[in-house]
Design an enzyme around this catalytic site. Structure first.
Site, short mmCIF file in Angstrom:
data_model
loop_
_atom_site.label_atom_id
_atom_site.label_comp_id
_atom_site.label_asym_id
_atom_site.label_seq_id
_atom_site.Cartn_x
_atom_site.Cartn_y
_atom_site.Cartn_z
N THR A 52 0.83 -1.20 0.00
CA THR A 52 0.00 0.00 0.00
C THR A 52 0.86 1.25 0.00
O THR A 52 0.62 2.19 -0.76
CB THR A 52 -0.91 0.01 1.24
OG1 THR A 52 -1.68 -1.18 1.26
CG2 THR A 52 -1.83 1.22 1.23
N TYR A 107 -13.13 -4.40 -2.83
CA TYR A 107 -14.30 -4.02 -3.62
C TYR A 107 -15.24 -5.21 -3.82
O TYR A 107 -16.34 -5.21 -3.30
CB TYR A 107 -13.94 -3.38 -4.97
CG TYR A 107 -15.18 -2.86 -5.68
CD1 TYR A 107 -15.84 -1.74 -5.19
CD2 TYR A 107 -15.70 -3.50 -6.78
CE1 TYR A 107 -16.99 -1.27 -5.80
CE2 TYR A 107 -16.86 -3.05 -7.39
CZ TYR A 107 -17.50 -1.94 -6.90
OH TYR A 107 -18.66 -1.48 -7.49
N TYR A 161 -2.60 -10.58 4.37
CA TYR A 161 -2.64 -9.18 4.74
C TYR A 161 -4.08 -8.76 5.00
O TYR A 161 -4.89 -8.74 4.09
CB TYR A 161 -2.00 -8.35 3.62
CG TYR A 161 -1.94 -6.85 3.84
CD1 TYR A 161 -2.18 -6.26 5.08
CD2 TYR A 161 -1.61 -6.02 2.78
CE1 TYR A 161 -2.11 -4.89 5.25
CE2 TYR A 161 -1.54 -4.64 2.94
CZ TYR A 161 -1.79 -4.08 4.17
OH TYR A 161 -1.72 -2.72 4.34
N ARG A 167 -9.29 -0.55 4.44
CA ARG A 167 -9.06 -0.25 3.04
C ARG A 167 -9.83 -1.19 2.11
O ARG A 167 -10.25 -0.78 1.03
CB ARG A 167 -7.56 -0.34 2.70
CG ARG A 167 -6.75 0.84 3.21
CD ARG A 167 -5.32 0.75 2.72
NE ARG A 167 -4.52 1.88 3.16
CZ ARG A 167 -4.31 2.99 2.45
NH1 ARG A 167 -4.86 3.12 1.26
NH2 ARG A 167 -3.55 3.96 2.92
N LYS A 185 -0.09 -10.33 8.26
CA LYS A 185 0.07 -8.91 8.60
C LYS A 185 -1.30 -8.43 9.07
O LYS A 185 -2.24 -8.33 8.28
CB LYS A 185 0.54 -8.10 7.40
CG LYS A 185 0.65 -6.60 7.70
CD LYS A 185 1.03 -5.80 6.46
CE LYS A 185 1.05 -4.29 6.77
NZ LYS A 185 1.34 -3.49 5.55
N ILE A 191 5.40 -4.74 9.92
CA ILE A 191 5.64 -4.20 8.58
C ILE A 191 5.28 -2.72 8.69
O ILE A 191 4.12 -2.36 8.82
CB ILE A 191 4.82 -4.95 7.53
CG1 ILE A 191 5.31 -6.40 7.45
CG2 ILE A 191 4.93 -4.27 6.17
CD1 ILE A 191 4.53 -7.28 6.49
#
Length: 296
Positions: A48, A111, A137, A142, A165, A207
């Site tokens: 990202t 999405y 992740y 997001r 993550k 991270i």
């Protein structure tokens, strides 16, 4: 637990750009070298923070290959290869493995999202195609898709699924994850403001966005914790909180790119729909960086 990909801080690298938004590989190479010289335990390319969402496929591949070549086995390189298309994620993961990454970071579908069963099928297809370990992740703020602890526990049965993550920001979910999968998956914080709390639940590191600008100090949080100085790690986490807050006062990676530009890495290019940082917030960020000696 499967072999840890890294232990400590891996930097979620920003991608320096010129004023026109073209990738500045000279600055990116210097950033990689500085990170490694400063003691980070790993590098993450095309996450990202690296603006992978607005890279072309060719750029995405080139940045991954460049990072592997520049790092030259000095630290593990982890490539962001996720997509909301399973087929695209499989293809990018295969490419990253072929050019020599040490692991792949695979975000949940965004999405279109997925059911928990769909997530198991999605990640299983990618893991089956990969000859390197995967880091799941989870960043629901997001993606709109939350990777639940039971799902992580199910995916832990796959030999290529090595870590998570965790960036939900939900400490209760982290505790549940640790209880259900912590013995079989390494857990990395995806939030710089929660490094110590996650380490306290058996985490292996973070991270980090913060480490783009303060790699030694970010790494020291983990070092102190792993050496048994939990109070010292917590104190450093708290001292760094004002800077962490400023690095996330606008959408990541807007602030960290402003900081890196001031530090001499790139000319400040950032790709729409992201826009340059507001001047008042940028002034506050740079003032805080000066307190830490990152700027003259």
């Amino acid at each position: 637990m499967k072999t840890e990909i890294f232990r400590g801080i891996a930097t979620a690298l920003a991608t320096p750009m010129d004023k026109s938004g073209n990738i500045d590989y000279a600055a990116y190479g210097r950033l990689i070298d500085w990170q490694i010289d400063s003691g980070v335990a790993g590098l993450v390319a095309c996450g990202t923070t690296g603006e992978s969402a607005t890279m072309t496929e060719a750029e995405h591949k080139q940045v991954i290959a460049f990072t592997v070549e520049r790092a030259a086995h000095r630290v593990p390189v982890i490539a962001g290869t996720g997509s909301n298309s399973t087929a695209k994620a499989v293809a990018m993961t295969k490419y990253a493995c072929a050019v020599g990454v040490d692991a792949c970071l695979v975000v949940t579908p965004y999405y279109n999202k997925a059911t928990q069963g769909g997530l198991i099928a999605h990640y299983t297809a990618i893991a089956d195609a990969s000859d390197k370990p995967l880091i799941l992740y989870n960043v629901p703020s997001r993606t709109g898709c939350n990777l639940l602890p039971d799902t992580c526990a199910a995916l832990a049965a796959h030999p290529q699924v090595a870590a998570v993550k965790e960036a939900s920001g939900n400490i209760g979910q982290v505790v549940s994850l640790a209880a259900k999968a912590g013995g079989r998956l390494a857990i990395y914080s995806g939030n710089d403001d929660q490094i110590v709390p996650l380490l306290a639940m058996g985490g292996s590191g973070c991270i980090s966005v913060l480490s783009n600008v303060l790699p030694r100090q970010a790494s020291e949080i983990c070092t102190r914790f792993f050496q048994g100085d939990v109070a010292g790690a917590a104190a450093l986490q708290c001292r760094l909180l004002p800077l962490i807050d400023l690095l996330f006062c606008e959408v990541n990676p807007i602030p960290v790119k402003a900081a890196l530009t001031a530090m001499g890495y790139g000319e400040g290019g950032i790709r729409l729909p992201l826009t340059p940082m507001a001047e008042d917030r940028q002034a506050a960020l740079l003032a805080e960086l000066k307190k830490w000696g990152a700027l003259a």
